[in-house]
Design an enzyme around this catalytic site. Structure first.
Site, mmCIF file in Angstrom:
data_model
loop_
_atom_site.group_PDB
_atom_site.id
_atom_site.type_symbol
_atom_site.label_atom_id
_atom_site.label_comp_id
_atom_site.label_asym_id
_atom_site.label_seq_id
_atom_site.Cartn_x
_atom_site.Cartn_y
_atom_site.Cartn_z
ATOM 1 N N GLU A 117 6.191 -51.352 -45.503
ATOM 2 C CA GLU A 117 6.930 -51.136 -44.252
ATOM 3 C C GLU A 117 6.000 -51.275 -43.043
ATOM 4 O O GLU A 117 6.419 -51.780 -41.997
ATOM 5 C CB GLU A 117 7.592 -49.763 -44.276
ATOM 6 C CG GLU A 117 8.755 -49.719 -45.264
ATOM 7 C CD GLU A 117 9.388 -48.343 -45.393
ATOM 8 O OE1 GLU A 117 10.620 -48.249 -45.310
ATOM 9 O OE2 GLU A 117 8.647 -47.358 -45.570
ATOM 10 N N GLU A 137 10.467 -46.966 -54.289
ATOM 11 C CA GLU A 137 10.918 -45.626 -53.898
ATOM 12 C C GLU A 137 11.937 -45.017 -54.847
ATOM 13 O O GLU A 137 12.053 -43.788 -54.926
ATOM 14 C CB GLU A 137 11.504 -45.662 -52.470
ATOM 15 C CG GLU A 137 10.479 -45.619 -51.355
ATOM 16 C CD GLU A 137 9.918 -46.993 -51.014
ATOM 17 O OE1 GLU A 137 9.256 -47.120 -49.993
ATOM 18 O OE2 GLU A 137 10.159 -47.940 -51.793
#
Length: 261
Positions: A117, A137
């Site tokens: 990210e 995740e």
């Protein structure tokens, strides 16, 4: 050359190029300290003496993302406390994406979760062929929450974004370039990023900055609105000294010397 050492970062500025190296061994996890220090490093990137920024890790790992211990601690937080801590990193990513200068991510080794990210918030991503990128995740029951859904989809499209997030698959640098996740692949991403940054130093800074802003706006708004911004940006650049210098250099068959004015 100007250097500044943090607890978890190494930041240096040399001849207009700022380098921000994650230095939080062993895996460059994005701890609360890293979050705070990245925010400080953004202030350095904003300085007028900086024309281009490079963000990188080391040869083995760019970043594995958030420290799992942070999520364990988060179980004790209220939702408001968790969102407050997340906003620190979110604002940093937004600042990287919006500042009017090129920011390059040099990706070697593992780049997953919050590390990816961070790379998504940069303008150009250069990855090693054997780099490993993805969003795992789901292994802890979460989703990519700081651009891994919202920025990612603009690069690879909704189908590929959902597939990678659903599966948690890690892909190499070559595959990442094929799907549009990275723009370039190089055996030595750090060296390639430095070459890229040095090339940017010869470009007109205001034109680069406004091009970045207009392209981001085109991504985030409708075509008509983006077109208006594009026209306004061009009108601004027509009145700069750099535009005059570019035209004069073309007439004289020489390389332009842009000053950012």
């Amino acid at each position: 050359m100007t250097d500044q050492s943090y607890e978890t970062l190494d930041v240096s500025v040399t001849d207009g190029i700022a380098t921000v190296r994650l230095a939080n061994p062993p895996v460059n996890a994005i701890s609360r300290t890293v979050r705070r220090e990245l925010a400080d490093a953004v202030d350095t990137l904003r300085e007028d003496r900086v024309r281009v920024g490079i963000i990188l890790g080391n040869a083995d790992v760019f970043s594995v993302g958030a420290d799992v211990g942070l999520f364990e601690k988060a179980q004790e937080w209220t939702t408001a406390e968790f969102r407050s801590n997340s906003r620190v990193l979110g604002r940093t990513f937004d600042a990287l994406e919006s500042m009017e200068k090129p920011i390059i991510a040099a990706i070697d080794g593992t780049c997953v979760g919050g590390g990816l990210e961070l790379a998504l918030a940069c303008d150009v991503r250069i990855a090693a062929p054997d780099a490993r990128l993805g969003f795992p995740e789901h292994n802890i029951g979460l989703i990519p929450g700081l651009g891994g859904c919202s920025r990612f989809v603009h690069l690879v499209g909704p189908g590929t974004a959902k597939d990678m997030i659903f599966s948690g698959e890690l892909i190499d640098g070559e595959r990442a370039r094929t799907i549009g996740l990275v723009e370039r692949v190089a055996d030595d991403p750090e060296s390639a990023a430095n070459d890229y940054a040095n090339d940017m130093l010869s470009r007109p800074p205001q034109a680069l900055g406004l091009a970045k802003r207009v392209v981001n706006s085109a991504r985030d708004t409708d075509t008509r609105t983006a077109g208006v911004l594009e026209s306004l940006a061009q009108s601004t650049l027509l009145k700069t000294e750099d535009h005059d210098e570019g035209v004069q250099a073309f007439r004289e068959d020489r390389d332009p010397e842009f000053t950012g004015k």
